[in-house]
Design an enzyme around this catalytic site. Structure first.
Site, short mmCIF file in Angstrom:
data_model
loop_
_atom_site.label_atom_id
_atom_site.label_comp_id
_atom_site.label_asym_id
_atom_site.label_seq_id
_atom_site.Cartn_x
_atom_site.Cartn_y
_atom_site.Cartn_z
N CYS A 1 -4.60 -4.86 2.59
CA CYS A 1 -6.00 -5.14 2.29
C CYS A 1 -6.14 -6.45 1.52
CB CYS A 1 -6.63 -3.98 1.53
SG CYS A 1 -5.83 -3.57 -0.05
N ASN A 49 -11.64 -2.59 -0.07
CA ASN A 49 -10.23 -2.83 0.26
C ASN A 49 -9.81 -2.09 1.52
OD1 ASN A 49 -10.75 -0.67 -1.73
ND2 ASN A 49 -8.58 -0.18 -1.50
N PRO A 64 -3.03 8.60 -1.13
CA PRO A 64 -1.56 8.73 -1.19
C PRO A 64 -0.82 7.63 -0.44
CG PRO A 64 -2.59 10.85 -0.71
CD PRO A 64 -3.68 9.82 -0.63
N GLY A 65 -1.34 7.25 0.74
CA GLY A 65 -0.68 6.21 1.52
C GLY A 65 -0.63 4.89 0.79
N THR A 66 -1.76 4.50 0.19
CA THR A 66 -1.81 3.25 -0.56
C THR A 66 -0.84 3.27 -1.73
OG1 THR A 66 -4.14 2.92 0.04
CG2 THR A 66 -3.33 1.71 -1.88
N ASN A 86 2.73 2.79 -0.91
CA ASN A 86 3.05 1.48 -0.35
C ASN A 86 2.93 0.33 -1.35
OD1 ASN A 86 3.49 2.53 2.22
ND2 ASN A 86 1.38 2.24 2.88
N SER A 98 -4.84 10.55 9.94
CA SER A 98 -6.21 11.06 9.77
C SER A 98 -6.67 11.01 8.32
CB SER A 98 -6.29 12.50 10.29
OG SER A 98 -5.35 13.33 9.61
#
Length: 302
Positions: free
Chosen positions: A127, A276, A161-163, A166, A12
């Site tokens: 992306c 992106n 945070p996810g980007t 990773n 989410s």
């Protein structure tokens, strides 16, 4: 006969929320049944409830409890998807992976989507991959691409945070995508987070070294690919004409074409500067619709 397929979004955050708005904006074959996160206070879950979508902090367990959900968009992280993939497969649900985990085959909609519509897990690379692999492929289908390099510069504010978690997976998976899907013998990927304010649009520099290519054919192939991507990402455009040259490269002295690409987001949830993220969610929706249409056709002929 059912005309829609029930789907869920796992995650989410920014990407999951933007994807939700894209699915709700143009309802066709995807019926969004649930958005699942793990933070009860998530803004994305609150927004989902406001749109009338069932929202839960129960994560993947909540999705697995609903047998009617056939497609799951995983917008979490690469490490999380490695755990999710097996459970989704066992439950008979198709996973569309928006992380760089790359459990399933790489998919770029205008390049190879139709080859993988029957897979139970497909990966949307990154992306930068969704933005630049189409251009590398456009050259490789009319020339022998020896080397492809992309530098993707995105607004720091669009990198959640996810980007950031990773980054290593981004460079590896994008580099492999330039080779496996783009057709380059060797690929290299670099990402730069730009803290400028106001935020910049996503910008990509693509450097392609090739043999046995005709400038006119390459230019035409690139133009056709730009048109194809614009069908689902209207803000996808070159900043200028392709630049042709002959230079020293990691593969020796070769002909090269340099492309300056810009991606402007649709502004469905995220600002237009977050192209992106927008290209990932737009690609995910495109892939989901094609897979859903196939599932409907299979049901009607069963």
């Amino acid at each position: 006969m059912n005309r829609t397929v029930k789907v869920a979004i796992l995650g989410s955050g920014n990407i999951g929320t933007d994807l939700m708005y894209k699915i709700l904006k143009k309802r066709w074959v995807l019926e969004l049944s649930m958005i699942a996160g793990i933070d009860p206070q998530s803004e994305g879950l609150a927004r989902a409830r406001a749109e009338g979508v069932y929202a839960t902090a129960g994560g993947i367990d909540a999705i697995l409890e609903d047998p009617e959900i056939k497609i799951v968009f995983d917008a979490t992280s690469a490490k999380a998807h490695l755990k999710h993939a097996k459970r989704l497969k066992e439950a008979g649900k198709v996973a569309i992976d928006l992380t760089p985990a790359a459990v399933g085959p790489y998919v770029v909609p205008p390049v190879n989507l139709m080859e993988h519509v029957d897979k139970d897990n497909v990966n949307l690379i990154t992306c930068g991959g969704q933005a630049t692999i189409p251009l590398v492929y456009a050259v490789s289908r009319v020339a022998n691409v020896k080397y492809a390099e992309m530098v993707s510069t995105v607004s720091s504010s669009s990198a959640g945070p996810g980007t950031r978690q990773n980054i290593d997976e981004f460079t590896f998976t994008t580099s492999r995508g330039l080779e496996v899907i783009g057709g380059a013998e060797k690929g290299k990927a670099i990402i730069i987070l730009n803290p400028a304010k106001p935020p910049i649009l996503m910008r990509n520099t693509v450097y392609i070294a090739y043999e046995d290519g005709d400038d006119h054919q390459i230019r035409h192939s690139i133009g056709q690919m730009i048109h194809d991507v614009q069908q689902y990402v209207p803000g996808y455009r070159l900043k200028g004409e392709p630049i042709f040259d002959r230079r020293e490269t990691p593969k020796g002295r070769l002909d090269v074409v340099i492309l300056l690409l810009e991606v402007e987001g649709a502004g469905d949830f995220l600002p237009v500067s977050a192209g992106n993220l927008d290209i990932m969610t737009a690609s995910a929706k495109q892939v989901g619709e094609v897979i859903a249409k196939r599932l409907i056709e299979m049901t009607s002929t069963a």
